[in-house]
Design a protein around this motif. Structure first.
Motif, PDB file in Angstrom:
ATOM      1  N   CYS A 125      -9.018  13.224  -2.907  1.00 36.10           N
ATOM      2  CA  CYS A 125      -8.411  12.166  -1.950  1.00 36.10           C
ATOM      3  C   CYS A 125      -8.731  11.171  -2.333  1.00 36.10           C
ATOM      4  CB  CYS A 125      -9.804  13.077  -0.560  1.00 36.10           C
ATOM      5  SG  CYS A 125      -9.467  12.311   0.846  1.00 36.10           S
TER       6      CYS A 125
ATOM      7  N   LEU B 221      -4.355  14.245  -1.081  1.00 39.77           N
ATOM      8  CA  LEU B 221      -4.828  13.865   0.279  1.00 39.77           C
ATOM      9  C   LEU B 221      -5.496  12.254   0.765  1.00 39.77           C
ATOM     10  CD1 LEU B 221      -4.172  13.694   3.751  1.00 39.77           C
ATOM     11  CD2 LEU B 221      -7.544  14.879   3.607  1.00 39.77           C
ATOM     12  N   TYR B 222      -4.515  11.506   1.302  1.00 37.99           N
ATOM     13  CA  TYR B 222      -4.542   9.687   0.936  1.00 37.99           C
ATOM     14  C   TYR B 222      -5.485   9.885   2.269  1.00 37.99           C
ATOM     15  CZ  TYR B 222      -1.947   8.660  -3.096  1.00 37.99           C
ATOM     16  OH  TYR B 222      -1.605   8.827  -4.315  1.00 37.99           O
ATOM     17  N   CYS B 223      -6.228   8.958   3.269  1.00 37.99           N
ATOM     18  CA  CYS B 223      -6.699   9.159   4.750  1.00 37.99           C
ATOM     19  C   CYS B 223      -7.256   7.344   4.446  1.00 37.99           C
ATOM     20  CB  CYS B 223      -7.607   9.848   4.733  1.00 37.99           C
ATOM     21  SG  CYS B 223      -9.507   9.958   3.483  1.00 37.99           S
TER      22      CYS B 223
ATOM     23  N   LEU C  94      -8.502  19.526   3.134  1.00 36.19           N
ATOM     24  CA  LEU C  94      -9.105  19.330   2.215  1.00 36.19           C
ATOM     25  C   LEU C  94      -9.666  21.241   1.640  1.00 36.19           C
ATOM     26  CD1 LEU C  94     -11.555  16.075   0.978  1.00 36.19           C
ATOM     27  CD2 LEU C  94      -9.050  16.862   0.162  1.00 36.19           C
TER      28      LEU C  94
ATOM     29  N   TYR D  84     -16.096  15.587   1.071  1.00 32.54           N
ATOM     30  CA  TYR D  84     -15.070  14.489   0.122  1.00 32.54           C
ATOM     31  C   TYR D  84     -14.774  14.883  -1.288  1.00 32.54           C
ATOM     32  CZ  TYR D  84     -13.065  10.226  -1.250  1.00 32.54           C
ATOM     33  OH  TYR D  84     -12.194   9.520  -1.214  1.00 32.54           O
TER      34      TYR D  84
ATOM     35  N   VAL E  13      -9.038  15.607   7.908  1.00 30.03           N
ATOM     36  CA  VAL E  13      -9.797  15.148   6.429  1.00 30.03           C
ATOM     37  C   VAL E  13     -10.102  16.952   5.645  1.00 30.03           C
ATOM     38  CG1 VAL E  13     -10.746  14.342   4.494  1.00 30.03           C
ATOM     39  CG2 VAL E  13      -9.752  12.798   6.506  1.00 30.03           C
TER      40      VAL E  13
END
Length: 285
Positions: free
Chosen positions: A248, A224-226, A213, A243, A209
């Protein structure tokens, strides 16, 4: 879930991700050209091509496999570990936090197609995507209106047959009010304004991630999806200093459960990333 995979594969096939190295950043040494000639440089790349084991190396590997297979997990414990997997992963992340695995800083170097395409291609992809979404929304709206009109037509006919024209007029007003309530465009969702969207399945503590990012800072139109089925892992991602909720969305999800909803509609993903995930899912699932 199956719809997401199908739509993602469909997008790949129609040319949203038309070729490797689409970002213009090909690997320094493309796969197929990595020949180890100097043993001292063995750690220069993550992998080497055309490597052949010696008989001694093959024998040593077979011995390790046999040693590893000498002790087997009891069947009832296998069932427990499978059914309570998220609990054990929560315990793992509670102990190790984000210190166990290293960040995959090599990821974008080895797989540059994860990154967005050039701006022109991106705009075309956006137009295709929203045409697809708007068409689905329009079809849904049309079906709702048709059903509503049929329902009100039946009610109007019944009322007018009794001579109550005033009531029929009220139904007409209700009909127009219902028309206004039907949404004409999709509801906003995390990343709804993005033109390029990535989903990482099994994100763990964010070792993929945050390298992604970091690069996406230069691509504000990307999102971005996680997800991970360990709530402890997702919490580690969301509490990380790097983050950014604006770019995200981390969420708890078990991709083996087709009934669980996603925080975004079907058919909007450009890339789906799974790193060391499929090997940890039972084949029956």
């Amino acid at each position: 879930m199956s719809g997401i995979w199908r739509n993602s594969i469909f997008c790949l096939r129609i040319g949203k991700v038309p070729q490797r190295c689409q970002s213009g950043n090909p690997p320094v040494a493309p796969l197929g050209s990595r020949i180890l000639t100097d043993p001292a440089k063995v750690f220069e790349h993550n992998m080497w091509d055309h490597m052949q084991w010696s008989k001694e190396e093959e024998a040593a590997a077979r011995k390790k496999v046999e040693e590893n297979s000498a002790v087997r997990v009891l069947l009832e414990e296998q069932v427990k570990y499978e059914s309570e997997a998220s609990k054990y992963w929560d315990t793992f992340y509670k102990i190790h936090k984000n210190k166990f695995f290293k960040d995959r800083n090599w990821l974008l170097r080895e797989f540059p197609e994860i990154l967005p395409v050039d701006q022109n291609t991106e705009e075309k992809a956006k137009e295709f995507l929203w045409d697809h979404v708007k068409t689905n929304a329009a079809n849904s709206f049309s079906r709702s209106v048709t059903m509503l009109e049929e329902k009100n037509h039946y009610k109007k006919s019944s009322v007018l047959s009794d001579g109550q024209s005033k009531a029929g007029s009220n139904f007409s007003n209700l009909d127009s009010e219902e028309h206004r309530k039907v949404p004409l465009k999709p509801e906003p969702f995390p990343g709804s304004n993005a033109t390029f969207r990535i989903l990482e399945v099994g994100c763990g503590a964010g070792n993929s991630v945050f390298p992604i990012l970091d690069t996406l800072q230069n691509a504000p139109e990307s999102f971005l999806y996680c997800c991970d089925f360990s709530s402890g892992a997702v919490e580690l991602v969301k509490s990380h200093s790097a983050y950014r909720a604006a770019q995200c969305c981390a969420f708890v999800h078990d991709v083996c459960d087709d009934g669980l909803p996603y925080p975004f509609p079907d058919g909007i993903l450009d890339v789906i990333l799974l790193v060391f995930v499929l090997s940890s899912i039972h084949p029956d699932r």
